[in-house]
Design a protein around this motif. Structure first.
Motif, mmCIF file in Angstrom:
data_model
loop_
_atom_site.group_PDB
_atom_site.id
_atom_site.type_symbol
_atom_site.label_atom_id
_atom_site.label_comp_id
_atom_site.label_asym_id
_atom_site.label_seq_id
_atom_site.Cartn_x
_atom_site.Cartn_y
_atom_site.Cartn_z
ATOM 1 N N SER B 14 0.830 -1.198 0.000
ATOM 2 C CA SER B 14 0.000 0.000 0.000
ATOM 3 C C SER B 14 0.861 1.242 0.000
ATOM 4 O O SER B 14 1.995 1.239 0.479
ATOM 5 C CB SER B 14 -0.969 -0.012 1.178
ATOM 6 N N TYR B 15 0.308 2.292 -0.575
ATOM 7 C CA TYR B 15 0.944 3.613 -0.541
ATOM 8 C C TYR B 15 0.024 4.477 0.300
ATOM 9 O O TYR B 15 -1.043 4.861 -0.170
ATOM 10 C CB TYR B 15 1.045 4.210 -1.939
ATOM 11 N N GLY B 16 0.400 4.761 1.504
ATOM 12 C CA GLY B 16 -0.484 5.520 2.387
ATOM 13 C C GLY B 16 -1.792 4.768 2.543
ATOM 14 O O GLY B 16 -1.808 3.608 2.934
ATOM 15 N N GLN B 19 -4.447 0.958 -1.173
ATOM 16 C CA GLN B 19 -3.903 -0.402 -1.208
ATOM 17 C C GLN B 19 -3.728 -0.784 -2.670
ATOM 18 O O GLN B 19 -4.681 -1.157 -3.340
ATOM 19 C CB GLN B 19 -4.861 -1.355 -0.520
ATOM 20 N N ALA B 20 -2.490 -0.655 -3.144
ATOM 21 C CA ALA B 20 -2.237 -0.868 -4.570
ATOM 22 C C ALA B 20 -2.350 -2.347 -4.926
ATOM 23 O O ALA B 20 -2.855 -2.701 -5.981
ATOM 24 C CB ALA B 20 -0.865 -0.328 -4.945
ATOM 25 N N VAL B 21 -1.864 -3.223 -4.056
ATOM 26 C CA VAL B 21 -1.929 -4.667 -4.299
ATOM 27 C C VAL B 21 -2.424 -5.331 -3.016
ATOM 28 O O VAL B 21 -1.928 -5.040 -1.939
ATOM 29 C CB VAL B 21 -0.538 -5.234 -4.663
ATOM 30 N N PRO B 39 -8.065 -2.556 -14.887
ATOM 31 C CA PRO B 39 -8.279 -1.128 -15.150
ATOM 32 C C PRO B 39 -7.093 -0.283 -14.672
ATOM 33 O O PRO B 39 -6.228 -0.786 -13.970
ATOM 34 C CB PRO B 39 -9.526 -0.785 -14.343
ATOM 35 N N ASN B 40 -7.093 0.979 -15.012
ATOM 36 C CA ASN B 40 -6.035 1.880 -14.541
ATOM 37 C C ASN B 40 -5.989 1.863 -13.017
ATOM 38 O O ASN B 40 -7.009 1.875 -12.353
ATOM 39 C CB ASN B 40 -6.310 3.326 -14.991
ATOM 40 N N GLY B 41 -4.770 1.827 -12.493
ATOM 41 C CA GLY B 41 -4.619 1.858 -11.034
ATOM 42 C C GLY B 41 -4.917 0.539 -10.360
ATOM 43 O O GLY B 41 -5.097 0.476 -9.142
ATOM 44 N N ALA B 42 -4.981 -0.555 -11.159
ATOM 45 C CA ALA B 42 -5.330 -1.851 -10.562
ATOM 46 C C ALA B 42 -4.157 -2.453 -9.794
ATOM 47 O O ALA B 42 -4.338 -3.379 -9.011
ATOM 48 C CB ALA B 42 -5.773 -2.815 -11.652
ATOM 49 N N GLY B 43 -2.965 -1.932 -10.017
ATOM 50 C CA GLY B 43 -1.795 -2.457 -9.293
ATOM 51 C C GLY B 43 -0.883 -3.305 -10.158
ATOM 52 O O GLY B 43 -0.029 -4.017 -9.647
ATOM 53 N N LYS B 44 -1.032 -3.203 -11.470
ATOM 54 C CA LYS B 44 -0.188 -4.014 -12.355
ATOM 55 C C LYS B 44 1.263 -3.581 -12.283
ATOM 56 O O LYS B 44 2.162 -4.393 -12.054
ATOM 57 C CB LYS B 44 -0.691 -3.895 -13.811
ATOM 58 N N THR B 45 1.488 -2.271 -12.470
ATOM 59 C CA THR B 45 2.866 -1.779 -12.444
ATOM 60 C C THR B 45 3.507 -2.056 -11.090
ATOM 61 O O THR B 45 4.673 -2.472 -11.010
ATOM 62 C CB THR B 45 2.895 -0.272 -12.768
ATOM 63 N N THR B 46 2.734 -1.846 -10.026
ATOM 64 C CA THR B 46 3.280 -2.085 -8.689
ATOM 65 C C THR B 46 3.724 -3.535 -8.544
ATOM 66 O O THR B 46 4.833 -3.819 -8.078
ATOM 67 C CB THR B 46 2.198 -1.755 -7.644
ATOM 68 N N THR B 47 2.873 -4.468 -8.962
ATOM 69 C CA THR B 47 3.220 -5.891 -8.864
ATOM 70 C C THR B 47 4.477 -6.195 -9.680
ATOM 71 O O THR B 47 5.381 -6.895 -9.223
ATOM 72 C CB THR B 47 2.062 -6.752 -9.389
ATOM 73 N N SER B 193 -1.041 -4.898 -20.626
ATOM 74 C CA SER B 193 -1.428 -4.055 -21.748
ATOM 75 C C SER B 193 -2.898 -3.733 -21.617
ATOM 76 O O SER B 193 -3.652 -4.443 -20.977
ATOM 77 C CB SER B 193 -1.161 -4.786 -23.060
ATOM 78 N N HIS B 194 -3.272 -2.611 -22.213
ATOM 79 C CA HIS B 194 -4.697 -2.282 -22.252
ATOM 80 C C HIS B 194 -5.286 -2.627 -23.599
ATOM 81 O O HIS B 194 -6.469 -2.465 -23.823
ATOM 82 C CB HIS B 194 -4.899 -0.792 -21.967
ATOM 83 N N ILE B 195 -4.425 -3.095 -24.532
ATOM 84 C CA ILE B 195 -4.919 -3.422 -25.867
ATOM 85 C C ILE B 195 -5.252 -4.904 -25.857
ATOM 86 O O ILE B 195 -4.415 -5.756 -26.133
ATOM 87 C CB ILE B 195 -3.851 -3.071 -26.914
ATOM 88 N N LEU B 311 -12.161 2.341 -10.475
ATOM 89 C CA LEU B 311 -10.781 2.824 -10.525
ATOM 90 C C LEU B 311 -10.352 3.225 -9.129
ATOM 91 O O LEU B 311 -11.169 3.524 -8.284
ATOM 92 C CB LEU B 311 -10.669 4.028 -11.457
ATOM 93 N N GLN B 312 -9.047 3.209 -8.905
ATOM 94 C CA GLN B 312 -8.534 3.753 -7.635
ATOM 95 C C GLN B 312 -7.265 4.526 -7.898
ATOM 96 O O GLN B 312 -6.653 4.393 -8.913
ATOM 97 C CB GLN B 312 -8.279 2.663 -6.612
HETATM 98 N N1 LIG Z 1 4.821 5.726 -5.903
HETATM 99 C C1 LIG Z 1 3.512 5.771 -5.601
HETATM 100 N N2 LIG Z 1 3.073 6.591 -4.624
HETATM 101 C C2 LIG Z 1 1.760 6.638 -4.299
HETATM 102 N N3 LIG Z 1 0.812 5.881 -4.877
HETATM 103 C C3 LIG Z 1 1.182 5.051 -5.855
HETATM 104 C C4 LIG Z 1 2.553 4.944 -6.263
HETATM 105 N N4 LIG Z 1 2.637 4.013 -7.243
HETATM 106 C C5 LIG Z 1 1.365 3.572 -7.443
HETATM 107 N N5 LIG Z 1 0.490 4.189 -6.609
HETATM 108 C C6 LIG Z 1 -0.945 3.942 -6.533
HETATM 109 O O1 LIG Z 1 -1.150 2.555 -6.506
HETATM 110 C C7 LIG Z 1 -2.239 2.190 -7.330
HETATM 111 C C8 LIG Z 1 -1.792 1.165 -8.341
HETATM 112 O O2 LIG Z 1 -0.943 1.783 -9.284
HETATM 113 P P1 LIG Z 1 -0.261 1.013 -10.480
HETATM 114 O O3 LIG Z 1 0.647 1.966 -11.166
HETATM 115 O O4 LIG Z 1 0.302 -0.255 -10.004
HETATM 116 O O5 LIG Z 1 -1.513 0.695 -11.414
HETATM 117 P P2 LIG Z 1 -1.542 0.086 -12.871
HETATM 118 O O6 LIG Z 1 -2.398 -1.114 -12.806
HETATM 119 O O7 LIG Z 1 -0.182 -0.083 -13.415
HETATM 120 O O8 LIG Z 1 -2.306 1.233 -13.635
HETATM 121 P P3 LIG Z 1 -2.166 1.697 -15.178
HETATM 122 O O9 LIG Z 1 -2.976 0.747 -15.963
HETATM 123 O O10 LIG Z 1 -2.778 3.053 -15.165
HETATM 124 O O11 LIG Z 1 -0.729 1.706 -15.532
HETATM 125 C C9 LIG Z 1 -2.747 3.464 -7.947
HETATM 126 O O12 LIG Z 1 -3.900 3.869 -7.201
HETATM 127 C C10 LIG Z 1 -1.654 4.460 -7.757
HETATM 128 O O13 LIG Z 1 -2.189 5.725 -7.516
#
Ligand SMILES: Nc1ncnc2c1ncn2[C@@H]1O[C@H](COP(=O)(O)OP(=O)(O)OP(=O)(O)O)[C@@H](O)[C@H]1O
Ligand SMILES: [Mg+2]
Lengths: 528, 312
Positions: B14-16, B19-21, B39-47, B193-195, B311-312
């Motif tokens: 979580s970030y603050g 809860q990203a994942v 969807p956007n913000g689902a936590g893919k990049t974080t994972t 990917s979103h495509i 979305l989150q």
């Molecule tokens: N460094 C950070 N600081 C604060 N919040 C973050 C940070 N990185 C990600 N988040 C939050 O964590 C959540 C998940 O973000 P993440 O980038 O993993 O999503 P994503 O699935 O990759 O989205 P997208 O499809 O838009 O790329 C989002 O709500 C984002 O705001």
């Protein structure tokens, strides 16, 4: 690419041939150095700096040639002009270039690509330093004709030139390390603007003052005087030790910012702290062989005590638990685990480490004082002892408070930073609040009283003044109460320190458990 | 079953307050291409960043070929190629120098380095651009260079975060073919990917996440089957929709009818067997059926069916 190699290995390209010649001998060099040189060769900044420096040296040469006075000291003037050209390059251009290159990598996430490669943070930093040194050597080559001219004009002697260049090189290394380190800190967004302004301003002011010193002639005269006196090696070795230690700390903190979050960042700092008294003793014994090194060592120990307070502030505000990575790598033997526990990360162990350092440092100081014989110091020995003990005691009290304070903050990195800001503020509060109470309740700050016992500066001065004169309100109780406070605080913090050690021992036991060969459960015997 | 190459276990980050994942788990095997969608913000990049050792979780672990990214990040890094969603090359370096630098950084020496750089550049179609400045490449060529850099140390697992965004259709097809070749060479590829039609073409399995939680995961074929069961059925017969509707209203498992021109659509909550029976009865009832069937299921349907668009 083993899987792709066989099917797809096209013939070499023309562009590759050029690269090939260069790469055959650059194989063993640091990749960062190789890349920085490749970039510098193509970039405009570096060429511009070289051209400007060349222009300035030519102008100096023309000026000297046209104003040459066989009896004057135009040689020294030429030397100073050459050095004043080199100083901004060594102290500003080279470090700023390293700073910018580090900043670029951090800002655009390139550094993550580097960290994912096999390069270790230390290699990245040493690559930057090596690139800086290569530039420095090039700049020296540019001003070398001026310096050579100054020698030929009999303005300065060779030792002065050599020492000046060595000093410039040392300053360049230290400034580059500091600049790279402050760029690495700015990985943390909050400190970014501060790092930018601080670095440019610090390097700028440093450069201006050194240039001023050089152009005024004081540098050359002072250096010449130093070279003639017997103090030269003492001063030079002291400078090298201090600058080296400072650069090491800068490199360690930069490295900590580049390491994986779970990597052990604390141990190098703790080892560096414990190594300092040893290093100091060796240096003092060698440099002050004839004169007796003991007073120097005693003074050094006091300086190191002050330094350890700064270290301690960071030690007691770390994350509490061992990271999964460190836990998996604690020494497997329990004795070794016990011995290394104070060196391992975590604020509980950090406090223990500080306490141990205070003990060791005090023992070294005491041995040094004994070697001199306290009598030789006269009254100043008592003073030294009191101030040393008070400082160490206040260190223990405030760092104990700091650890307890950190314990109450959230268990995040932000909590660590907050702890590092709150503890100094807490010290300030302990100093200011009693004064304010005095002002508001009694109309004016009164003399020292027990409310000020947490104010290190006032308490120490008050106690010193009293022991010096024997007048004023008697603080005879002060040492006793103070001792009780220190012991109380240490006892209060002891469970936490023990917790820190137990965590290491548990991790060590778990590691031994993992290393045991997996024994298959005994199959039931036919007779059973 | 062999041990999985990538195993994500109960990951939380979580970030603050965000809860990203949340408690995310899934596995991947060698040679597999897994789509990671949400969807956007689902936590893919974080994972992905946690798996690539660039971030650390609050709890949970990721192992790559049995190596934990938290305990042995350096060993794990040797096994992964991570391509982030942003690419910033160094200024003042050309394409070949850029690859040469990262080959050095990965410890390749001498002839081996030259050979690897050459084969990777050729594999990614960069040979024609060898002496172009790395910062002056088009988006598509930049992505190729980024992929080439990622492949230099022969990683077992590729983690690609939106690698195809911004590519033109031809570049996308070429990129897809590159990835298929890599999977055929035994590498596992986790790709977000979103495509979705794009992903559907090349992935054999998919993990759908929303608000940090796993919604579905598994092979696309299996998920299609479960989604297909409540897929809308389309029916068209000669002679208008009146008789059609009268017939359908008497049939079991048929949901709300929607008339769309001369077609009738309805959700059908039973399996293919029952659907075949329905057709037989329709013909038996004298309806002259000219069109009958479920809409085809693709990744897009899976995505829309399983996620709620929060979305989150
Ligand atoms: N460094 C950070 N600081 C604060 N919040 C973050 C940070 N990185 C990600 N988040 C939050 O964590 C959540 C998940 O973000 P993440 O980038 O993993 O999503 P994503 O699935 O990759 O989205 P997208 O499809 O838009 O790329 C989002 O709500 C984002 O705001
Ligand atoms: Mg993303």
């Amino acid at each position: 690419m083993s899987s792709l190699d066989a099917s797809l290995a096209p013939p070499p390209l023309p562009a590759e041939a050029a690269l090939g010649r260069w790469s055959s001998w650059s194989d063993r060099l640091n990749p960062i150095l190789v890349r920085e040189v490749q970039q510098a060769v193509k970039g405009r900044m570096f060429a511009a700096a070289i051209l400007i420096a060349l222009g300035v040296t030519v102008m100096i040469a023309v000026y000297i040639a046209s104003n040459h006075d066989p009896n004057g000291n135009s040689g020294q003037g030429a030397f100073e002009a050459g050095l004043a050209t080199l100083v901004p390059l060594a102290l500003f251009v080279v470090p700023m270039q390293a700073y910018q290159s580090m900043r670029l990598e951090l800002r655009s996430g390139i550094v993550e690509q580097l960290l994912l490669s096999r390069l270790r943070p230390v290699q990245i930093l040493s690559g930057k330093l090596q690139a800086a040194l290569v530039q420095f050597v090039l700049f020296v080559a540019v001003v070398a004709p001026t310096l050579a001219t100054s020698y030929l004009l009999r303005g300065v002697d060779l030792p002065t030139i050599a020492t000046s260049l060595a000093l410039a090189g040392l300053a360049c290394i230290a400034a580059t390390m500091l600049a790279v380190s402050s760029a690495a800190q700015s990985r943390n967004a909050a400190t970014q603007a501060l790092a930018n302004i601080g670095t440019a301003f610090g390097l700028g002011v440093g450069t201006f003052s050194v240039v001023g010193l050089v152009l005024s002639g004081e540098f050359t005269n002072g250096l010449a005087a130093l070279l003639r006196s017997g103090e030269f090696w003492r001063v030079a070795s002291g400078v090298v030790v201090v600058v080296g230690y400072g650069s090491l700390l800068a490199a360690l903190s930069a490295r900590a910012f580049l390491l994986h979050a779970f990597e052990n960042k604390a141990t190098p700092f703790r080892v560096a702290l414990f190594a300092a008294p040893l290093l100091g003793c060796v240096w003092a014994s060698l440099a002050f062989w004839r004169m007796g090194a003991a007073p120097v060592i005693a003074a050094l120990c006091f300086g190191l005590l002050l330094l350890s307070l700064a270290f301690g502030l960071f030690f007691v505000t770390e994350q509490r638990e061992l990271s999964p990575r460190v836990r998996a790598h604690v020494p497997a033997t329990s004795l070794l685990a016990l011995l290394t526990a104070p060196l391992l990360p975590g604020r509980d162990r950090g406090l223990l480490c500080f306490l141990l350092f205070v003990v060791i440092n005090s023992v070294v100081a005491m041995l040094a004082v004994n070697a001199i014989g306290a009598g030789a110091w006269g009254g100043s020995w008592n003073s030294f002892r009191d101030i040393y003990c008070f400082t160490a005691g206040y260190g223990c009290i405030y760092l104990g408070i700091g650890r307890a304070l950190r314990q109450r903050l959230p268990n995040t990195l932000g909590g660590n930073h907050a702890g590092r800001i709150l503890l100094p503020m807490c010290v300030m509060a302990f100093m200011l609040v009693p004064v304010l109470i005095d002002v508001f309740v009694h109309g004016a700050p009164r003399q020292w009283h027990w409310g000020h016992v947490m104010n290190p500066f006032w308490t120490i001065t008050h106690f010193e003044r009293w022991t010096g004169s024997g007048a004023g309100p008697s603080p005879t109780g002060v040492p006793l109460v103070f001792l009780l406070m220190v012991v109380g605080m240490v006892l209060l913090q002891l469970p936490a320190c023990l917790h820190g050690v137990r965590e290491v021992l548990a991790a060590s036991a778990a590691r031994r458990q993992r290393q045991l060969p997996v024994v298959a459960p005994p199959s039931p015997s036919p007779s059973a | 079953m062999t041990t999985p190459l990538l195993e994500v276990q109960n990951l939380c980050r979580s970030y603050g307050k965000v809860q990203a994942v949340r408690d995310l788990s899934f596995t991947m095997h060698r040679g597999q291409i897994t789509g990671f969608v949400g969807p956007n913000g689902a936590g893919k990049t974080t994972t992905m960043r946690i798996a690539a050792t660039l971030d650390v979780p609050d709890s949970g672990d990721v192992t790559i070929d049995g190596v934990s990214v938290l305990v042995e990040p350096r060993a794990a890094r040797a096994l992964i190629g991570y391509m982030s969603d942003q690419f910033h090359p160094y200024p003042n370096l050309d394409v070949l120098e850029y690859l040469d630098f990262f080959a050095r950084a990965n410890g390749l020496l001498g002839e081996q380095r030259a050979r690897t750089v050459r084969s990777v550049a050729s594999f990614c179609g960069l040979l024609g651009f060898a002496d172009r400045p790395a910062t002056g490449l088009s988006k598509g060529m930049g992505q190729r260079l980024h992929l080439a850099k990622t492949l230099l140390h022969d990683p077992q697992l590729l983690i690609l975060d939106e690698p195809a965004s911004g590519l033109d259709p031809r570049a996308r097809i070429e990129f897809r073919n590159l990835l298929k070749e890599l999977a055929a060479a035994g590498k596992a590829i986790l790709i977000s990917s979103h495509i979705l039609p794009e992903l559907g073409e090349m992935c054999d399995s998919v993990v759908v996440v929303e608000k940090g939680r796993r919604i579905v995961s598994g092979s696309i074929a299996d998920i299609e089957k479960t989604v297909q069961n409540d897929q809308v059925v389309v029916l068209r017969a000669l002679g208008g929709t009146e008789s059609l509707q009268r017939f359908l209203l008497t049939q079991p498992d048929v949901g709300q009818l929607v008339v769309d021109g001369d077609r009738v659509r309805f959700p059908f909550a039973a399996d293919d067997e029952a659907l075949a029976d329905l057709l037989a009865r329709a013909i038996g009832a004298g309806l002259r059926v000219v069109e009958f069937g479920r809409g085809a299921v693709d990744l897009e349907d899976i995505f829309l069916k399983t996620t709620k668009g929060n979305l989150q």
